[in-house]
Scaffold this active site. Structure first.
Site, mmCIF file in Angstrom:
data_model
loop_
_atom_site.group_PDB
_atom_site.id
_atom_site.type_symbol
_atom_site.label_atom_id
_atom_site.label_comp_id
_atom_site.label_asym_id
_atom_site.label_seq_id
_atom_site.Cartn_x
_atom_site.Cartn_y
_atom_site.Cartn_z
ATOM 1 N N SER A 138 0.858 -1.192 0.000
ATOM 2 C CA SER A 138 0.000 0.000 0.000
ATOM 3 C C SER A 138 0.887 1.231 0.000
ATOM 4 C CB SER A 138 -0.861 0.018 1.266
ATOM 5 O OG SER A 138 -1.475 1.286 1.431
ATOM 6 N N TYR A 153 -2.161 -0.147 10.241
ATOM 7 C CA TYR A 153 -2.338 -0.674 8.885
ATOM 8 C C TYR A 153 -1.060 -0.438 8.062
ATOM 9 C CZ TYR A 153 -4.082 -1.031 4.065
ATOM 10 O OH TYR A 153 -4.253 -1.364 2.733
HETATM 11 N N1 NAD Z 1 -8.634 -0.050 -1.757
HETATM 12 C C1 NAD Z 1 -7.500 0.576 -1.526
HETATM 13 O O1 NAD Z 1 -7.414 1.821 -1.629
HETATM 14 C C2 NAD Z 1 -6.249 -0.179 -1.175
HETATM 15 C C3 NAD Z 1 -5.049 0.517 -1.168
HETATM 16 C C4 NAD Z 1 -3.883 -0.154 -0.852
HETATM 17 C C5 NAD Z 1 -3.903 -1.516 -0.570
HETATM 18 N N2 NAD Z 1 -5.086 -2.169 -0.574
HETATM 19 C C6 NAD Z 1 -5.060 -3.596 -0.273
HETATM 20 O O2 NAD Z 1 -5.642 -4.309 -1.349
HETATM 21 C C7 NAD Z 1 -6.230 -5.513 -0.858
HETATM 22 C C8 NAD Z 1 -7.682 -5.573 -1.317
HETATM 23 O O3 NAD Z 1 -8.369 -4.459 -0.742
HETATM 24 P P1 NAD Z 1 -9.786 -3.950 -1.256
HETATM 25 O O4 NAD Z 1 -9.741 -2.485 -1.292
HETATM 26 O O5 NAD Z 1 -10.198 -4.710 -2.455
HETATM 27 O O6 NAD Z 1 -10.652 -4.330 0.047
HETATM 28 P P2 NAD Z 1 -12.016 -5.164 0.183
HETATM 29 O O7 NAD Z 1 -12.372 -5.050 1.621
HETATM 30 O O8 NAD Z 1 -12.987 -4.719 -0.829
HETATM 31 O O9 NAD Z 1 -11.538 -6.652 -0.172
HETATM 32 C C9 NAD Z 1 -10.740 -7.392 0.729
HETATM 33 C C10 NAD Z 1 -11.150 -8.826 0.638
HETATM 34 O O10 NAD Z 1 -10.356 -9.576 1.581
HETATM 35 C C11 NAD Z 1 -11.215 -10.505 2.208
HETATM 36 N N3 NAD Z 1 -10.700 -10.889 3.531
HETATM 37 C C12 NAD Z 1 -10.557 -10.105 4.621
HETATM 38 N N4 NAD Z 1 -10.132 -10.836 5.652
HETATM 39 C C13 NAD Z 1 -10.003 -12.110 5.204
HETATM 40 C C14 NAD Z 1 -9.619 -13.323 5.820
HETATM 41 N N5 NAD Z 1 -9.281 -13.394 7.115
HETATM 42 N N6 NAD Z 1 -9.584 -14.444 5.057
HETATM 43 C C15 NAD Z 1 -9.934 -14.407 3.739
HETATM 44 N N7 NAD Z 1 -10.318 -13.279 3.118
HETATM 45 C C16 NAD Z 1 -10.357 -12.148 3.846
HETATM 46 C C17 NAD Z 1 -12.544 -9.761 2.359
HETATM 47 O O11 NAD Z 1 -13.628 -10.637 2.591
HETATM 48 C C18 NAD Z 1 -12.632 -9.043 1.026
HETATM 49 O O12 NAD Z 1 -13.290 -9.806 0.041
HETATM 50 C C19 NAD Z 1 -6.077 -5.464 0.667
HETATM 51 O O13 NAD Z 1 -4.926 -6.196 1.043
HETATM 52 C C20 NAD Z 1 -5.867 -3.997 0.945
HETATM 53 O O14 NAD Z 1 -5.170 -3.778 2.158
HETATM 54 C C21 NAD Z 1 -6.273 -1.542 -0.871
#
Ligand code: NAD
Length: 253
Positions: A138, A153
């Site tokens: 991230s 985080y």
């Molecule tokens: N959206 C952003 O701006 C952003 C930015 C940087 C990094 N990220 C990272 O990208 C990845 C995806 O994020 P997103 O924005 O799509 O979030 P999101 O919440 O839409 O998706 C995350 C997914 O992970 C699953 N998950 C959570 N805990 C879990 C567990 N214990 N076991 C199995 N699955 C689990 C959730 O059910 C969900 O489907 C994450 O690692 C997040 O930290 C997101």
């Protein structure tokens, strides 16, 4: 950039960035195994035009993860790519973080990513045909982010980046590549929830990146497919920030 005939495992692929990565990998020809804790994914994985299967699994539970990778081995026969994308966020002042909240972040974002990577790497080593792992860090692992309070985080994502560097070096003898991406503020359920907590967040994040907009999941998938594919055959141990230029700052206009 073809992934024809490959099998890619995506954790957290039930929605958001993980689901977009699964769809893009399928479009490039890869069979896909999607792992998530959700009852069901936001799109039917079996309808993406390749062999695809959804596994309901919690990445913080080693026995569930091991069983699932065992099933993937039986059902797909191989693992060529792995994208541990399961993650959770906590946007809250550091004064108020609790022990349990910090533990949850560490369990999902660090331990979950670590052991998903380990199990994928074991399968990849046994195949000895080369493979690729793309971790999801991230921009919060590079610097503080406007308005958000990501004091635990951010460190979990810093751990993911260092994990990637260490594993890339260790796995290179088997031609298993390890890279990561560092997304900026991308429109998903995760950021939607953060914006509900702080309504001005969307406006600030729309203005902060030099490219002047919030990112979409479609902005993420090209880099991941590249890193998964043979086009990146000589690329390992790097992080690609995908944050609209946030890492180079914004000049007021
Ligand atoms: N959206 C952003 O701006 C952003 C930015 C940087 C990094 N990220 C990272 O990208 C990845 C995806 O994020 P997103 O924005 O799509 O979030 P999101 O919440 O839409 O998706 C995350 C997914 O992970 C699953 N998950 C959570 N805990 C879990 C567990 N214990 N076991 C199995 N699955 C689990 C959730 O059910 C969900 O489907 C994450 O690692 C997040 O930290 C997101």
């Amino acid at each position: 950039m073809s992934l024809e005939g490959r099998t890619t495992v995506i954790t957290g692929g039930g929605r958001g960035i993980g689901l977009a990565i699964a769809e893009a990998a399928a479009e490039a020809g890869s069979n896909i195994a999607v792992l998530d804790v959700l009852d069901k994914p936001h799109k039917r994985i079996s309808e993406l035009g390749v062999k695809g299967k959804y596994y309901r699994v919690d990445v913080t539970k080693m026995d569930e993860l091991e069983q699932t990778f065992g099933k993937i081995g039986d059902e797909f026969g191989r693992v060529d790519g792995c994208v541990p994308a399961a993650g959770i966020v906590l946007d809250k002042p550091s004064f108020d973080h609790t022990w349990d909240e910090c533990e949850d972040l560490l369990k999902v974002n660090v331990r979950g990513a670590y052991f998903s990577t380990q199990l994928a790497a074991r399968a990849m080593r046994a195949q000895s045909t080369g493979a690729s792992i793309v971790l999801i860090a991230s921009m919060a692992s590079h610097h503080a982010v406007p308005l958000q309070h990501l004091s635990m985080y951010g460190p979990t994502k810093g751990a993911v980046r260092i994990m990637m560097t260490q594993m890339a070096a260790e796995l290179a003898p088997w031609n298993i590549r390890g890279n990561s991406i560092s997304p900026g503020f991308i429109r998903t359920e995760m950021t939607h929830l953060c914006a509900r907590q702080q309504p001005e967040l969307s406006k600030v994040m729309g203005n902060a990146p030099p490219l002047g907009r919030i990112g979409e999941t479609s902005d993420i998938v090209g880099a991941v497919n590249y890193l998964l594919s043979d086009a990146a055959a000589y690329t390992t141990g790097v992080d690609i920030p995908i944050a609209g230029g946030m890492t180079c700052g914004r000049i007021a206009s």
